[in-house]
Design an enzyme around this catalytic site. Sequence first.
Site, mmCIF file in Angstrom:
data_model
loop_
_atom_site.group_PDB
_atom_site.id
_atom_site.type_symbol
_atom_site.label_atom_id
_atom_site.label_comp_id
_atom_site.label_asym_id
_atom_site.label_seq_id
_atom_site.Cartn_x
_atom_site.Cartn_y
_atom_site.Cartn_z
ATOM 1 N N HIS A 367 7.135 0.436 -0.738
ATOM 2 C CA HIS A 367 8.427 1.098 -0.545
ATOM 3 C C HIS A 367 9.587 0.124 -0.670
ATOM 4 C CE1 HIS A 367 5.851 3.784 2.307
ATOM 5 N NE2 HIS A 367 5.526 3.929 1.045
ATOM 6 N N CYS A 681 7.972 8.560 -17.459
ATOM 7 C CA CYS A 681 8.617 7.822 -16.365
ATOM 8 C C CYS A 681 7.596 6.833 -15.820
ATOM 9 C CB CYS A 681 9.022 8.762 -15.238
ATOM 10 S SG CYS A 681 9.908 10.225 -15.746
#
Length: 756
Positions: A367, A681
């Site tokens: 993250h 992506c």
Amino acid sequence: MRDIAAGPRVLLKRLRELMAEPLEPQARLDRIVREIAANMVAEVCSLYVLRADAVLELYATEGLNPGSVHLAQLKLGQGLVGTIAASARPLNLTDAQSHPAFAYLPETGEEIYHSFLGVPVLRAGRTLGVLVVQNRTKRHYRDDEIEALETTAMVIAEMIATGDLARLTKPGLELDLRRPMSLKGSPFNDGVGLGHVVLHEPRVVVTNLFNEDSEEEVRRLDAALGSLRLSIDDMLSRREVAFEGEHRAVLEAYRMFANDRGWVRRLEEAVRNGLTAEAAVEKVQSDMRARMLHMTDPYLRERMSDFDDLTNRLLRQLIGGGPDTLARLLPKDAIIVARSMGAAELLDYPRDRLRGLVLEDGAATSHVVIVARAMGIPVAGQVEGGVSMSENGDAIIVDGENGSVHLRPPPDLEAAYAEKVRFRARRQELYRELRSRPAETPDGVGVTLLMNAGLAVDLPQLADSGAAGIGLFRTELQFMIASTFPRAEAQEQLYRDVLDAARDKPVTFRTIDIGGDKVLPYFKNATVEENPALGWRAIRLTLDRPGLLRTQIRALLKAAGGRELRLMLPMVTELSEIAQAREIIDREVRHLSRFAHHLPTSLKVGAMLEVPALLWQLDELMHAVDFVSVGSNDLFQFIVAADRGNTLLADRFDPLSVPFLRVLKQIADAGERAGTPVTLCGELAGKPISAMALIGVGYRSISMSAAAIGPVKAMVTELPNAALKTFLDELLARPARGHSVRQELHAFAEQHNVPL
């Protein structure tokens, strides 16, 4: 009979007096070795200091030839002194000359001495020198004498760390604490950062070493240990960690250490020998770290980090808090160095002062790295020793291109990197000039270059990068940096801000993709998953918890009133999942219509293709959705059955290989047959060489980080697409051996003057 315990206390008392006297550094060292020799009834006491060139230099002696000071030298690992420095362990010998590592230095005159006790001078586990006592008679030094010498070595370590000995150093030979050091890690985000170290949750610096009242210090230590144990018990009793396997295991390890009698006994002994409670914790921590650094067992080495964290907690208990990094004024060129940190913690730092991030742990997809990438700062991860080898304010260079970190770099290296930064800045200026130009090949093939985003800090980069829109907005990042579920109003406001910033450019919102490695602290999965990446995550989770999805869909529909809304469903495995999600979306549209809300003018629903099962449903998929986005990171991970966060496998398989490029071409061809737009992506889109391969197999829309758009557009404007298509068609028609075609692609680019 001499009081055994009195020796160390008397010695520390004399050292405290010596440290307070206004003496020159050499005179202070000479007095220190004299006091040690007298206290320990030793005929010799010598101090060797480790220089930046890995040489141990004699800095002071009592008993050896005084003319050998600053002349006698041993290499790291040479002789008994060099062995102690290399191993960070003491040596206690009754007959030093019979030891296989003994090396004779004729200038010192030490050949008449037999017994030998040497201890490393340690600070934060790093060896800065060696302290030695010797006697003519063959004797074995007692444990209390070893303890006294180790405690004294700690005092000398602080002298070295504070720069007291710098004036004694010969020109051009810095001490080890200031020596340049290069550490190798993994490249997590491109870029180069030059700046100064800011330790995230920095080590508590102990400045008060000597106590006035040992019993009072023992009471302070006991009270701090009691508070520490209570805080750990409290954390373990909280509901949110009750069933959390990994976090609970770490806290259980903390509790085990905090109640370990051996550890507590060593702390109390150091206090009774004259150290403050803080200095005792620092000493025992440094001794333990030095011993554990040489262990090869990965489990035990991991426990070393637990032990470091625990002792830092204890130090903070003792001093009543400890320095807050963010409360201090950050340098204007801060490079954060951390063992690990959360995404929200990184966002607490002022963006305009950050130049880079160095992590001892983590993965390219963790993250905090995703957020750092969004902020456009270089990141090096898995940099072992990054925290313990750094000090706040150290000069540092982080190279996100190859994962290297240079601490206290020499001037020539710093100059080379400064030129590299200037070159990159000039290149970025050229990219800025391309912002308004279309991404089109010389033979007229247009390519839509989109950017990935996920936070409000990303939005200014949409205009700056020249992106044609946002091809992937990761809505889960808003959830990951919050302490509780974001309310519907907060979600709606973020989505409206994104659409406002994009103006007339398209934005594709991916519905919340949590689970797997994206763990929300306030959302617990009671089931421990052996393979979280393959488990309860993304669309699987939100279809099982439709309240989550309904709230988000409603916020998106309201935010997009009067505009186009593009929704993308992550981790789709079966077409039935798309049908279920569409039912939820349609229900929310009907609900808002009933209350006369302003609805989007157009609603398009797409799916992320990242699960290999969809490869056998391609034609059906293309007719079931309005668009498809290929999630190349997960798709590649699942196809080669290799965890993308596993460093042992990180470089084993290359997505630029014949099998994977065939898969990608198959998807692009299916989209063209059905007339369904396909975008890719993922990391593949962000490098010019892999973006070139994507265009060659048929992709006309790719999404990447904002910083990658300039280099990719520069490549596109020079790319002969027809020649590339012919080249790749021939390459993919050959028998597949699973090998990388990266080298062949580089050769093609060089032959056709395509900038990579």
